[in-house]
Design a protein around this motif. Structure first.
Motif, short mmCIF file in Angstrom:
data_model
loop_
_atom_site.label_atom_id
_atom_site.label_comp_id
_atom_site.label_asym_id
_atom_site.label_seq_id
_atom_site.Cartn_x
_atom_site.Cartn_y
_atom_site.Cartn_z
N GLY A 78 0.83 -1.20 0.00
CA GLY A 78 0.00 0.00 0.00
C GLY A 78 0.86 1.25 0.00
N LYS A 79 0.54 2.16 0.90
CA LYS A 79 1.32 3.41 1.00
C LYS A 79 1.36 3.86 2.44
N ALA A 80 2.54 4.13 2.93
CA ALA A 80 2.70 4.58 4.32
C ALA A 80 2.28 6.04 4.47
N ALA A 81 1.77 6.35 5.65
CA ALA A 81 1.42 7.74 6.00
C ALA A 81 1.30 7.82 7.51
N HIS A 82 1.37 9.02 8.05
CA HIS A 82 1.18 9.18 9.49
C HIS A 82 -0.29 8.95 9.82
N GLY A 120 -2.01 9.69 12.37
CA GLY A 120 -2.72 10.73 13.12
C GLY A 120 -2.93 12.00 12.33
N SER A 121 -1.90 12.42 11.62
CA SER A 121 -1.98 13.71 10.93
C SER A 121 -2.43 13.61 9.48
N ALA A 122 -2.18 12.46 8.82
CA ALA A 122 -2.55 12.38 7.40
C ALA A 122 -2.91 10.96 6.99
N PRO A 123 -3.85 10.31 7.69
CA PRO A 123 -4.17 8.92 7.34
C PRO A 123 -4.75 8.78 5.94
N GLU A 124 -5.44 9.85 5.47
CA GLU A 124 -6.04 9.78 4.14
C GLU A 124 -5.00 9.68 3.03
N ARG A 125 -3.76 9.99 3.32
CA ARG A 125 -2.70 9.88 2.31
C ARG A 125 -2.15 8.45 2.21
N GLY A 126 -2.55 7.63 3.13
CA GLY A 126 -2.02 6.27 3.14
C GLY A 126 -2.96 5.26 2.49
N VAL A 127 -2.40 4.13 2.15
CA VAL A 127 -3.18 2.98 1.66
C VAL A 127 -2.83 1.82 2.59
N ASN A 128 -3.80 1.40 3.39
CA ASN A 128 -3.56 0.46 4.48
C ASN A 128 -3.53 -0.98 3.97
N GLY A 185 4.03 -7.51 8.93
CA GLY A 185 3.99 -6.23 8.23
C GLY A 185 3.87 -5.07 9.18
N GLY A 186 3.90 -3.88 8.60
CA GLY A 186 3.82 -2.68 9.39
C GLY A 186 5.13 -2.33 10.06
N THR A 187 5.25 -1.06 10.48
CA THR A 187 6.48 -0.60 11.13
C THR A 187 6.24 0.04 12.49
N ALA A 188 5.07 0.63 12.69
CA ALA A 188 4.76 1.28 13.98
C ALA A 188 3.26 1.48 14.08
N THR A 189 2.78 1.68 15.31
CA THR A 189 1.34 1.84 15.50
C THR A 189 0.82 3.16 14.94
N ILE A 205 1.84 4.52 12.06
CA ILE A 205 2.11 4.59 10.62
C ILE A 205 1.16 3.64 9.91
N VAL A 206 0.47 4.15 8.90
CA VAL A 206 -0.38 3.29 8.08
C VAL A 206 0.51 2.21 7.46
N PRO A 207 0.18 0.92 7.71
CA PRO A 207 1.07 -0.15 7.23
C PRO A 207 1.14 -0.20 5.70
N GLU A 208 2.36 -0.08 5.20
CA GLU A 208 2.56 -0.05 3.76
C GLU A 208 2.60 -1.46 3.15
#
Length: 380
Positions: free
Chosen positions: A189-193, A195-203, A233-237, A239-242
């Protein structure tokens, strides 16, 4: 023929005390080589499979010539490795029941098959009993993917059929087992913060979850099963998991159904990824679907020499036979896939792969009686 039960028990105890988790089968291989040399084996081969399996030893193939005019050559197969935990293994005997000390497995899987083979060969030698040509096959790394059997050069064997002494199905000969496909699915998918920009991510995790809810897992039909057992998968709670990776399997006694169910899983994941919402300036999610044939099906039919032979041996000792199919894979699947028709014979082991594992000496005696009858049967 009088089985030496004390010796059989000693063989089993000594084998179990030789800890042999997968890839650490060297001590058991040396033990078997020493006994087979005493028994006057015509040849003892340690193959070069360790270069593929990573084991400290290769598979062991032992040949005893026997009388070729008595009956067809046959082979018996057992695996030398066990699951864990094994460190500090202690064998406890209470009457005729063997268990571990409680903190490890016992190793009856598969040493309750190996010990009767040793007793068989000692009986034949001591009594100078005529027998057919016999080959013993001791494999490595069975518990971690049948690796030893997969790496075995079956051209080293002269026998065209045989028996894997490796089943918990007490009193039942296994004549069928499924084929299996391993699958590995990577969703990107696509990583994103978060809290501040979840809509920019693809989970990627959400995509995986939606796909899995559309798949039938467990028992699919009377012949087939499917399972996903690993996910990472994933890197942190925050961060949207890429990236998420799922690993699983599909099994079926039907090659057609195996292919169909595997394809259905692939199609569902592909469709979910394709339909996952994303912005116009974003490429969205992507999918990698990897499939590997893990092992072929084991399917034996009435009338085959491998089943006629065990029927005949059982009749000699007046023992009824029962037949069944299993849901697991074993070295026998690999042998069958290589053209070596192989039935699976129970050893009496119970509660395998747990610290409650046990075996009854009387079951190992019964197994010894059966294989003795099979190798001394004149076929007349």
């Amino acid at each position: 023929m009088q089985i030496n039960t004390d010796r059989l028990a000693q063989f089993f105890t000594e084998l179990c005390q030789l800890e042999s988790p997968s890839k650490k089968e060297g001590a058991v291989a040396r033990y078997l080589q020493q006994h087979c040399e005493k028994l006057g084996a015509a040849s003892i081969i340690v193959d070069d499979s360790s270069s593929q399996t990573g084991s400290e030893t290769g598979n062991l193939i032992v040949r005893f010539t026997g009388d070729e005019n008595l009956n067809d050559a046959l082979f018996f197969a057992c695996h030398m490795d066990t699951v864990g935990p094994t460190e500090g293994l202690e064998v406890i005997r209470n009457g005729d029941i063997f268990t571990s000390g409680g903190n490890t497995v016992l190793g009856a899987d598969d040493k309750s098959g190996i010990a009767p083979l040793l007793e068989l060969m000692y009986l034949l030698k001591e009594n100078d009993t005529p027998h057919c040509p016999i080959e013993l096959v001791f494999t490595t790394c069975e518990e971690i993917g049948l690796l030893g059997a997969k790496a075995l050069d079956t051209s080293l064997l002269k026998a065209q059929y045989g028996y894997a002494l490796d089943s918990t199905r007490k009193g039942k000969i296994v004549t069928g087992a499924p084929a299996a496909n391993k699958v590995k699915i990577t969703i990107k998918g696509k990583a994103a913060h978060s809290g501040s920009a979840p809509e920019r991510g693809v989970n990627a995790l959400a995509i995986a979850a939606q796909a899995i809810t559309q798949i039938t897992l467990g028992r699919i039909d009377t012949l087939s099963t499917a399972n996903f057992g690993l996910i990472s998968g994933g890197t942190a709670t925050n961060i949207v998991p890429e990236t998420v990776v799922l690993e699983g399997e599909v099994r079926s006694h039907s090659p057609v159904m195996l292919a169909d169910h595997t394809r259905i899983i692939k199609n569902i994941f592909q469709q979910v990824v394709k339909d996952w919402p994303h912005s116009e300036d974003d490429i969205g999610a992507s999918l990698s679907f990897e499939m590997e044939e893990d092992f072929p099906a084991l399917q034996l039919e009435d009338g085959e020499p491998v089943l006629r032979r065990i029927h005949s041996g059982a009749a000699i000792i007046d023992r009824p036979l029962y037949f069944d199919i299993a849901g697991g894979g074993s070295d026998a699947n690999i042998f069958c896939g290589s053209g070596l028709r192989t039935a699976i014979v129970p050893t009496g082991m119970a509660n395998v792969h747990t610290t409650d594992e046990q075996v009854d000496l009387n079951d190992m005696v019964a197994l010894t009686e059966l294989i003795y009858a099979m190798v001394t049967d004149s076929g007349s």
